[in-house]
Motif scaffolding. Structure first.
Motif, mmCIF file in Angstrom:
data_model
loop_
_atom_site.group_PDB
_atom_site.id
_atom_site.type_symbol
_atom_site.label_atom_id
_atom_site.label_comp_id
_atom_site.label_asym_id
_atom_site.label_seq_id
_atom_site.Cartn_x
_atom_site.Cartn_y
_atom_site.Cartn_z
ATOM 1 N N GLU A 1 0.833 -1.202 0.000
ATOM 2 C CA GLU A 1 0.000 0.000 0.000
ATOM 3 C C GLU A 1 0.867 1.252 0.000
ATOM 4 N N ASN A 2 0.437 2.247 -0.759
ATOM 5 C CA ASN A 2 1.067 3.569 -0.819
ATOM 6 C C ASN A 2 2.492 3.539 -1.382
ATOM 7 N N LYS A 3 2.783 2.534 -2.195
ATOM 8 C CA LYS A 3 4.098 2.445 -2.825
ATOM 9 C C LYS A 3 3.925 2.420 -4.335
ATOM 10 N N HIS B 1 0.048 1.816 -8.400
ATOM 11 C CA HIS B 1 0.064 2.525 -7.115
ATOM 12 C C HIS B 1 -1.291 2.308 -6.450
ATOM 13 N N ASN B 2 -1.296 1.569 -5.346
ATOM 14 C CA ASN B 2 -2.539 1.145 -4.698
ATOM 15 C C ASN B 2 -3.429 0.443 -5.729
#
Length: 268
Positions: A157-159, A174-175
């Motif tokens: 998550e959030n990467k 991304h997500n």
């Protein structure tokens, strides 16, 4: 193939083993006793074969510990070790778990120097308290052969994850948003889309409002059975105390045995 580990006992070092008539040729290593024959004996292949055969038979039952292993544990198969590494990577990899990252076995040999034991334990204790939320690209329920396929990528998550690239295209996730960049410009962005493989190296992406083409795709397994797929995202949270409970207990047993014997954990 899988991964196992053991800690040898001290019976040979302490003189507690059954007699072995070639004991003067036995040398003790971190992994345990080994028979080392001088050159004049090793040249006699028949004699050397018989001596080694007798050594391995002796070693298996030389003391109360089978094959001189004070503690022996199954770590897991290739998939299990892969999942462990994936969890570590999703939670920060080498930055957060430096000893786990560097000392987990990559093959069925070698050992972990005892100087790493406490830091290895510290990384394990830290890891088991964590949780990870990941996204995975999957077939939508109405996609051809939808039960068959899903991406092998688990994206934290959030990467911002670069899935694949060549000189013209970069595919990111991304997500729950997939995007394609061409020469630095975003040409496609979607959370639920269709993709069609044309021949081998041409892929058409489209959703209700947009369409783009790429010469690469991040996981060709999607097209094993059909050249058209409908893709979307699946979100999941994994708790390490559940996911890695077995591996945690195995490593703790090995660390305990290593401390009790003063011998390192060996990979096999």
């Amino acid at each position: 193939m899988g991964y196992d580990a053991f800690v040898r006992c001290n019976c040979f070092k302490e003189g507690k083993t059954k007699p072995f008539r070639y004991s003067k040729y036995v040398k003790l290593y971190p992994e345990g006793p080994e028979l080392e024959l001088p050159e004049e004996l090793a040249k006699n292949h028949d004699l050397a074969f018989d001596m080694r055969d007798e050594f391995y038979n002796w070693k298996e039952y030389a003391c109360e510990h089978e094959n001189m292993k004070y503690c022996s544990e199954r770590i897991g198969n290739i998939a299990g070790m892969g999942w462990l590494r994936t969890c570590i990577e999703c939670l920060g990899g080498e930055r957060e778990f430096p000893v786990l990252t560097s000392q987990l076995p990559h093959s069925n040999d070698g050992f972990m120097p005892m100087e790493y034991n406490e830091r290895f334990r510290g990384d394990l204790d830290k890891l088991i308290k964590q949780q990870i939320t990941v996204y995975q690209i999957v077939n939508t329920p109405d996609s051809p052969f939808s039960s068959d396929n899903h991406s092998s990528y688990l994206m934290p998550e959030n990467k911002d994850v670069l899935l694949c690239e060549n000189e013209n295209n970069k595919l990111y996730s991304h997500n729950d948003v997939f995007r394609i960049e061409k020469h630095g410009e975003i040409i496609f962005r979607s959370s639920r889309f269709n993709v069609e493989r044309i021949i081998n190296r041409r892929f058409i992406f489209k959703d209700r409002t947009q369409k783009a083409e790429s010469t690469i795709f991040f996981d060709l397994n999607f097209f094993r059975n059909h050249n058209k797929q409908k893709l979307s995202y699946k979100k999941e949270t994994f708790y390490m105390q559940n996911e890695l409970k077995y591996e945690y207990e195995v490593f703790m047993n090995l660390l305990k045995a290593s401390k009790e014997t003063g011998n390192p954990i060996c990979w096999c």
